[in-house]
Design a protein around this motif. Structure first.
Motif, short mmCIF file in Angstrom:
data_model
loop_
_atom_site.label_atom_id
_atom_site.label_comp_id
_atom_site.label_asym_id
_atom_site.label_seq_id
_atom_site.Cartn_x
_atom_site.Cartn_y
_atom_site.Cartn_z
N LEU A 154 14.03 4.36 32.45
CA LEU A 154 13.81 5.80 32.41
C LEU A 154 12.44 6.10 33.00
N ARG A 155 12.36 7.15 33.81
CA ARG A 155 11.09 7.48 34.46
C ARG A 155 10.57 8.83 33.98
N PHE A 156 9.25 8.90 33.82
CA PHE A 156 8.59 10.12 33.39
C PHE A 156 7.46 10.45 34.37
N VAL A 157 7.27 11.74 34.62
CA VAL A 157 6.23 12.19 35.54
C VAL A 157 5.47 13.37 34.96
N ASP A 158 4.31 13.63 35.54
CA ASP A 158 3.53 14.83 35.27
C ASP A 158 4.01 15.87 36.28
N GLN A 159 4.78 16.85 35.80
CA GLN A 159 5.38 17.81 36.73
C GLN A 159 4.39 18.80 37.33
N SER A 160 3.11 18.73 36.92
CA SER A 160 2.10 19.57 37.54
C SER A 160 1.57 18.94 38.83
N LYS B 169 16.51 11.17 26.44
CA LYS B 169 15.59 12.28 26.13
C LYS B 169 15.28 12.32 24.63
N HIS B 170 15.30 11.16 24.00
CA HIS B 170 15.03 11.11 22.57
C HIS B 170 13.62 11.63 22.28
N PRO B 171 13.47 12.52 21.29
CA PRO B 171 12.15 13.11 21.01
C PRO B 171 11.06 12.07 20.75
N ALA B 172 11.41 10.97 20.08
CA ALA B 172 10.39 9.96 19.79
C ALA B 172 9.79 9.38 21.06
N LEU B 173 10.63 9.20 22.09
CA LEU B 173 10.16 8.67 23.37
C LEU B 173 9.40 9.73 24.15
N LEU B 174 9.97 10.90 24.28
CA LEU B 174 9.32 11.98 25.03
C LEU B 174 7.96 12.33 24.44
#
Length: 320
Positions: free
Chosen positions: A297-303, A137-142
């Motif tokens: 690591l996976r990221f999604v649009d939670q909307s 959850k590093h801020p640079a990545l997020l």
């Protein structure tokens, strides 16, 4: 990590060496390039190699913490430093299997009795703050993912991840794409593959073939009168027991007339890729016996609808 992991000066996968005609090199990108340039490259290749997105010292701290935790298992060569990750040449690779690297059954526990100590520590590492917060959850990545995708405040980093080790002599990851494992959501997720240390060459083929495979199966399922839920389950059942498309990257690329995109990586690099981007890893033949360490690591649009099974931290037998 010194040197490129090669055998007889060439890359090697499960079914043999990758020759020059089997590969192309992934284009390196700077996170400071214009967003429209980076997005166009991502669309073209299905992935994006970002050089130095994460602070190198933060990544190496995670590497040090990981191998300090693994040290009681005997995985490290005596008289070496944890940050080096040098494999113990007196031990069998079978005692140090990779997490999520093709265990029998649906996300089963890898290794035999001799691997229990290492596997217990490797799974426990998934829950440590130095990994879950400081790296995943590093801020640079997020912040980059939020801006790059345009999801902004709707950007959600999923808790479930795969912290993978690959000691020399163990089996590499076979051919797959991530939507196979994220099927209870729309194919809009973004994966960030993060090498935790300097990592030798590995490969991807882009996302066009993955999209093609998905469409062909969906078409057949509809023609057979399957519901959406039946088709989803049938797709997973028709994969290999490990969820892979193939154990043989060389044969797979020839079948679809594609080349593997390859690159070497440095600590701080991140590869973003689409949910249908097909990828696999090469055999770790590092001449200095360095253990590969990386995470997905996976990221999604939670909307939008996403696979909520991935909000839980990784555990064996979770069916994902």
């Amino acid at each position: 990590m010194p040197g490129i992991s090669t055998k007889n000066n060439c890359l090697e996968v499960n079914d043999g060496p990758l020759l020059p005609e089997n590969i192309a090199h992934l284009t390196p990108s700077s996170p400071t390039e214009p967003l429209e340039t980076l997005r166009a490259r991502y669309e073209r290749d299905g992935m994006l190699l970002l050089k130095g997105l994460l602070p190198r010292e933060n990544v190496l701290r995670t590497r040090t913490k990981y191998f300090e935790m693994m040290s009681p298992s005997g995985v490290l060569e005596q008289s070496t430093q944890p940050i080096e990750g040098i494999f113990n040449s007196t031990r069998s690779p079978d005692d140090f299997p990779g997490i999520g690297a093709g265990a029998a059954g649906q996300n089963g526990r890898p290794g035999g009795e001799g691997a229990q100590v290492f596997v217990n520590l490797a799974i426990e590492a998934h829950y440590q703050d130095w990994y879950t917060k400081d790296l995943a959850k590093h801020p640079a990545l997020l912040d980059f993912v939020a801006t790059f995708t345009g999801w902004n405040e709707n950007t959600l980093g999923l808790n479930r991840s795969l912290l993978r080790n690959n000691v020399p002599g163990t089996k590499p990851i076979g051919v797959h794409y991530d939507q196979i494992f994220l099927r209870y959501g729309e194919p809009t997720s973004v994966t960030a593959w993060v090498p935790i240390g300097d990592v030798s060459l590995s490969g991807d083929t882009g996302d066009a073939v993955g999209v093609q495979i998905e469409r062909e199966f969906t078409k057949k399922a509809r023609e057979a009168g399957m519901t959406e839920e039946e088709a989803r389950n049938a797709f997973n059942q028709n994969m290999m027991s490990t969820g892979l498309l193939s154990e043989y990257p060389l044969e797979f690329a020839r079948q679809y007339n594609r080349r593997w995109l390859v690159s070497a990586y440095e600590a701080g690099d991140v590869v973003l890729h689409k949910p249908h981007a097909i990828h696999a890893s090469t055999v770790n033949n590092d001449p200095n016996n360095v253990i590969r360490l990386a995470t997905d690591l996976r990221f999604v649009d939670q909307s939008k609808p996403y696979d909520e099974r991935w909000t839980h931290f990784y555990r064996f037998g979770d069916g994902v």
